[in-house]
Design a protein around this motif. Structure first.
Motif, mmCIF file in Angstrom:
data_model
loop_
_atom_site.group_PDB
_atom_site.id
_atom_site.type_symbol
_atom_site.label_atom_id
_atom_site.label_comp_id
_atom_site.label_asym_id
_atom_site.label_seq_id
_atom_site.Cartn_x
_atom_site.Cartn_y
_atom_site.Cartn_z
ATOM 1 N N VAL A 146 0.845 -1.194 0.000
ATOM 2 C CA VAL A 146 0.000 0.000 0.000
ATOM 3 C C VAL A 146 0.882 1.246 0.000
ATOM 4 C CG1 VAL A 146 -1.680 1.334 1.324
ATOM 5 C CG2 VAL A 146 -1.958 -1.131 1.086
ATOM 6 N N LEU A 150 0.467 3.402 -3.413
ATOM 7 C CA LEU A 150 -0.662 4.324 -3.249
ATOM 8 C C LEU A 150 -0.665 5.494 -4.258
ATOM 9 C CD1 LEU A 150 -3.215 5.069 -1.692
ATOM 10 C CD2 LEU A 150 -1.809 6.273 -0.027
ATOM 11 N N PRO A 151 0.489 6.169 -4.487
ATOM 12 C CA PRO A 151 0.463 7.269 -5.463
ATOM 13 C C PRO A 151 0.015 6.825 -6.850
ATOM 14 C CG PRO A 151 2.479 7.332 -4.192
ATOM 15 C CD PRO A 151 1.802 6.048 -3.844
ATOM 16 N N ILE A 204 -0.925 -5.317 -10.683
ATOM 17 C CA ILE A 204 0.126 -6.091 -11.360
ATOM 18 C C ILE A 204 1.450 -6.070 -10.582
ATOM 19 C CG2 ILE A 204 1.523 -6.301 -13.453
ATOM 20 C CD1 ILE A 204 -0.924 -5.588 -15.063
ATOM 21 N N THR A 208 3.113 -9.464 -8.645
ATOM 22 C CA THR A 208 4.349 -10.055 -9.142
ATOM 23 C C THR A 208 5.570 -9.696 -8.305
ATOM 24 O OG1 THR A 208 4.669 -8.162 -10.594
ATOM 25 C CG2 THR A 208 3.507 -10.049 -11.509
ATOM 26 N N PHE A 210 8.609 -9.541 -5.735
ATOM 27 C CA PHE A 210 9.349 -10.450 -4.873
ATOM 28 C C PHE A 210 10.173 -9.646 -3.870
ATOM 29 C CE2 PHE A 210 12.127 -9.511 -8.414
ATOM 30 C CZ PHE A 210 13.382 -9.380 -7.853
ATOM 31 N N VAL A 211 10.302 -8.346 -4.125
ATOM 32 C CA VAL A 211 11.136 -7.505 -3.275
ATOM 33 C C VAL A 211 10.444 -7.213 -1.946
ATOM 34 C CG1 VAL A 211 12.316 -5.306 -3.094
ATOM 35 C CG2 VAL A 211 12.141 -6.432 -5.297
ATOM 36 N N GLY A 225 6.073 -14.364 -7.041
ATOM 37 C CA GLY A 225 7.271 -13.677 -7.522
ATOM 38 C C GLY A 225 8.540 -14.240 -6.895
ATOM 39 N N SER A 245 6.193 -18.467 -14.909
ATOM 40 C CA SER A 245 5.955 -17.087 -15.374
ATOM 41 C C SER A 245 4.820 -17.055 -16.379
ATOM 42 C CB SER A 245 7.190 -16.498 -16.043
ATOM 43 O OG SER A 245 8.309 -16.716 -15.272
ATOM 44 N N MET A 248 1.676 -17.059 -14.601
ATOM 45 C CA MET A 248 1.460 -15.761 -13.968
ATOM 46 C C MET A 248 1.025 -14.724 -15.004
ATOM 47 S SD MET A 248 4.099 -13.743 -11.517
ATOM 48 C CE MET A 248 5.060 -13.043 -12.856
ATOM 49 N N MET A 249 1.602 -14.855 -16.222
ATOM 50 C CA MET A 249 1.282 -13.882 -17.268
ATOM 51 C C MET A 249 -0.190 -13.926 -17.659
ATOM 52 S SD MET A 249 4.669 -14.039 -19.595
ATOM 53 C CE MET A 249 4.140 -13.123 -21.020
ATOM 54 N N ILE A 252 -1.666 -11.314 -15.695
ATOM 55 C CA ILE A 252 -1.257 -9.983 -16.156
ATOM 56 C C ILE A 252 -2.044 -9.599 -17.407
ATOM 57 C CG2 ILE A 252 0.681 -8.593 -16.979
ATOM 58 C CD1 ILE A 252 2.513 -10.492 -15.441
ATOM 59 N N MET A 256 -4.538 -6.531 -18.282
ATOM 60 C CA MET A 256 -4.297 -5.605 -19.398
ATOM 61 C C MET A 256 -5.524 -5.482 -20.279
ATOM 62 S SD MET A 256 -0.680 -6.130 -21.110
ATOM 63 C CE MET A 256 0.765 -6.579 -20.257
ATOM 64 N N LEU A 259 -7.963 -3.320 -18.740
ATOM 65 C CA LEU A 259 -7.562 -1.929 -18.876
ATOM 66 C C LEU A 259 -7.949 -1.400 -20.241
ATOM 67 C CD1 LEU A 259 -5.886 0.495 -17.712
ATOM 68 C CD2 LEU A 259 -3.953 -0.452 -18.927
ATOM 69 N N LEU A 270 -1.122 6.286 -18.024
ATOM 70 C CA LEU A 270 -0.063 5.556 -17.342
ATOM 71 C C LEU A 270 1.161 6.426 -17.094
ATOM 72 C CD1 LEU A 270 -0.368 2.159 -19.191
ATOM 73 C CD2 LEU A 270 -1.179 2.748 -16.922
ATOM 74 N N PHE B 16 1.114 9.313 6.704
ATOM 75 C CA PHE B 16 1.384 7.953 6.242
ATOM 76 C C PHE B 16 2.525 7.952 5.221
ATOM 77 C CE2 PHE B 16 0.176 4.512 3.132
ATOM 78 C CZ PHE B 16 0.587 3.455 3.928
ATOM 79 N N ALA B 106 4.573 -6.850 -16.299
ATOM 80 C CA ALA B 106 5.220 -6.827 -14.988
ATOM 81 C C ALA B 106 6.741 -6.796 -15.190
ATOM 82 C CB ALA B 106 4.829 -8.058 -14.199
ATOM 83 N N ILE B 108 9.082 -8.072 -13.523
ATOM 84 C CA ILE B 108 9.777 -9.350 -13.337
ATOM 85 C C ILE B 108 9.758 -10.155 -14.632
ATOM 86 C CG2 ILE B 108 7.718 -10.512 -12.390
ATOM 87 C CD1 ILE B 108 9.540 -12.182 -10.641
ATOM 88 N N ILE B 112 13.148 -11.266 -16.615
ATOM 89 C CA ILE B 112 13.586 -12.627 -16.915
ATOM 90 C C ILE B 112 13.587 -12.890 -18.418
ATOM 91 C CG2 ILE B 112 13.025 -13.685 -14.687
ATOM 92 C CD1 ILE B 112 10.435 -14.600 -15.761
ATOM 93 N N PHE B 199 14.834 -1.302 -10.318
ATOM 94 C CA PHE B 199 15.604 -2.344 -9.634
ATOM 95 C C PHE B 199 15.418 -3.690 -10.317
ATOM 96 C CE2 PHE B 199 15.206 -5.949 -6.702
ATOM 97 C CZ PHE B 199 16.551 -6.128 -6.437
ATOM 98 N N TYR B 218 19.731 -3.526 -2.308
ATOM 99 C CA TYR B 218 19.064 -4.810 -2.089
ATOM 100 C C TYR B 218 20.021 -5.819 -1.451
ATOM 101 C CZ TYR B 218 15.971 -8.765 -3.018
ATOM 102 O OH TYR B 218 15.145 -9.853 -2.884
#
Lengths: 271, 260
Positions: A146, A150-151, A204, A208, A210-211, A225, A245, A248-249, A252, A256, A259, A270, B16, B106, B108, B112, B199, B218
């Protein structure tokens, strides 16, 4: 004519080398086994318990984050619409500024706040309250999502609600509609394009990521991810990583298409 | 009543958004390494940051890649806009569809996909693969910024210049470029910020030997957060603040001039 077809040649080369072949190679590896034959195994691997769990959790957390962002963003966009020109500029500035800070640093900030020895816990302890275990929970991940995204929800919604003609709202009141009715029948339908681009721009990356899950989940909570990233960087199993992947796509591409159905501006929202 | 609600709401959202950043800024001046004890004001973490060869190298890589990627993307993207205008509407639609893929996809997956591409063609991953990947995701932004600037009028003026004896190159420089300039500028700046901020795509397309600021953060966060990263956060935040204020003031001046 200034325009000459050959000017687009480098662009077409870039599309082929940077988008078409790379995406095709995901498809190639996704349907190839380690020994080199054709297989569906990398795709059906998504049904393994761990993978299903990760995908389910990703969808759930992404959905929760998107809904929270939407609920927080809409009133903000309406406040922005109602404020005077100068103040409006200032508020937009304040919303954009955090986006300019590297998102790893922004995510790290929450790690600093939530950790066992972190800022919030030391405040709690100083007030005589017990320490809370907030890190490495799904809640921490949702909070991070979030905060980071958020922005991306506020700006597209603001873009559409700011273009709603005031006369339409006044007409609705003149015709006797209540506040709620005006909102549900006039404002909300007119802001759909902005909502849809905001939703895709949050959903999206949240689905996805993982960070965020790695930093705020402490490597204990796996999202889809994380599974894919590990297949590529740790296990070096590109075949399985590509297969997952591809699955997962599907999600995605579904977002899309959604959208495209609602947003006729061709992606201008965008930027 | 509504107004008060609006004000309170804005304040809550601001808190926030900014309290976490404020926490980092305060902690960056803390003598202690701890995140919970204040031991007095110190600049030691800033010193540590700038004495880190890895960090200095990463900063240099980040900005050189961002400038080069934005430059290449701007040239290819602007030319592409001129090329697309000469094509049949159908071809143009198809190409624009492909153009939007890296922007909508995405990160990722883009990451890849490019990684597999480099592996398949035995292109050793390093500075150049990162640079190429950044141009790939920057070009769409340039095209979307420049495309709306090109209109029918530009074409007529260009033809008129040619009829009046200007060479194509001269007419291009004097007529077309000034029309497109605002789009080109914003495309370049957008690309630059996208590149600095990236990143995920860098993570998959870099080799072991090269770091940008993001990938270095990271790997350091994974080992354990050091307060030098708070110092970095403060510097990044202040830089962003200064740049954005400058841009806004410039815009205000331009607006004021146009008001005359």
């Amino acid at each position: 004519m200034i325009a000459k077809k050959r000017f687009a040649v480098p662009f077409i080369i870039w599309i082929i080398a940077g988008t078409v072949i790379p995406l095709a190679s995901i498809a190639y590896y996704g349907f190839t086994s380690r020994s080199g034959g054709f297989t569906f195994a990398n795709i059906t691997a998504m049904f393994q318990h761990d993978h299903m769990q990760a995908l389910g959790l990703s969808l759930l957390l992404a959905l929760i984050s998107t809904v929270i962002c939407l609920v927080l963003a809409f009133p903000m966009a309406m406040v922005l619409r109602g404020s005077k020109y100068g103040k409006q500029g200032f508020l937009i500035f304040v919303i954009i500024l955090p986006m300019w800070m590297n998102f790893l640093l922004r995510t790290m900030a929450w790690q600093v706040l939530l950790e066992r020895q972190g800022v919030i816990n030391s405040i709690l302890v100083a007030m005589g309250l017990p320490r809370q275990e907030m890190m490495n929970t799904p809640g921490a991940i949702v909070l991070g999502m979030v905060y980071d995204f958020l922005p991306f929800m506020i700006l597209p919604i603001y873009n559409t609600v700011s273009k709603i003609d005031n006369h339409l709202i006044e007409a609705s009141y003149d015709l006797g509609a209540s506040r709620v009715k005006t909102f549900t029948s006039v404002v909300l339908p007119l802001s759909v394009p902005g909502i849809v681009s905001g939703v895709t721009m949050v959903f999206i990356p949240a689905l996805t990521t993982f960070v965020i899950s790695n930093m705020l989940g402490g490597g204990k909570i796996n999202l889809i991810g994380n599974i894919i990233e590990q297949e590529f960087t740790v296990n070096s199993n590109w075949y399985l990583g590509s297969g997952l992947s591809l699955v997962m796509m599907v999600f995605i591409i579904a977002s899309m298409l959604l959208l495209q159905k609602f947003d006729k501006t061709g992606g201008e929202n965008l930027i | 009543m509504r107004k008060i609600f609006g004000r309170v709401y804005v304040v809550i959202i601001m808190l926030f958004l900014y309290l976490p950043i404020l926490a980092l800024i305060v902690l960056s001046f803390n003598e202690a390494k701890s995140m919970s004890v204040w031991k007095g004001f110190s600049l030691r973490w800033y010193e540590e940051l700038f004495h880190s060869k890895l960090m200095v190298q990463a900063i240099a890589n980040t900005f050189s890649i961002a400038i080069l990627a934005a430059l290449i993307a701007t040239i290819i993207g602007t030319l592409a806009v001129l090329g697309l205008a000469a094509m049949k509407p159908r071809t143009e639609t198809v190409l624009m569809g492909f153009n939007n893929i890296p922007m909508l996809n995405a990160d990722i997956v883009t990451g890849i996909a490019l990684m597999l591409f480099f592996l398949m063609f035995h292109w050793p991953r390093g500075y150049l693969t990162v640079l190429f990947s950044h141009t790939v995701f920057c070009i769409p932004y340039v095209i979307l910024s420049v495309k709306p600037r090109l209109n029918k009028n530009t074409d007529k003026l260009f033809e008129a210049a040619l009829d009046l004896g200007a060479s194509e190159r001269y007419a291009f420089r004097k007529i077309v470029l000034p029309e497109l300039r605002p789009g080109i500028m914003s495309g370049f700046l957008l690309s630059f910020t996208m590149s600095v901020d990236d990143f995920i795509i860098t993570y998959f397309t870099r080799g072991a030997g090269i770091n940008t600021i993001s990938t270095l953060i990271y790997s350091q966060v994974k080992v354990g957060i050091r307060p030098s990263l708070f110092a970095l956060s403060t510097i990044v935040f202040v830089t962003a603040l200064v740049v954005l204020v400058a841009v806004n003031l410039r815009q205000k001046r331009i607006d004021a001039k146009q008001a005359y």
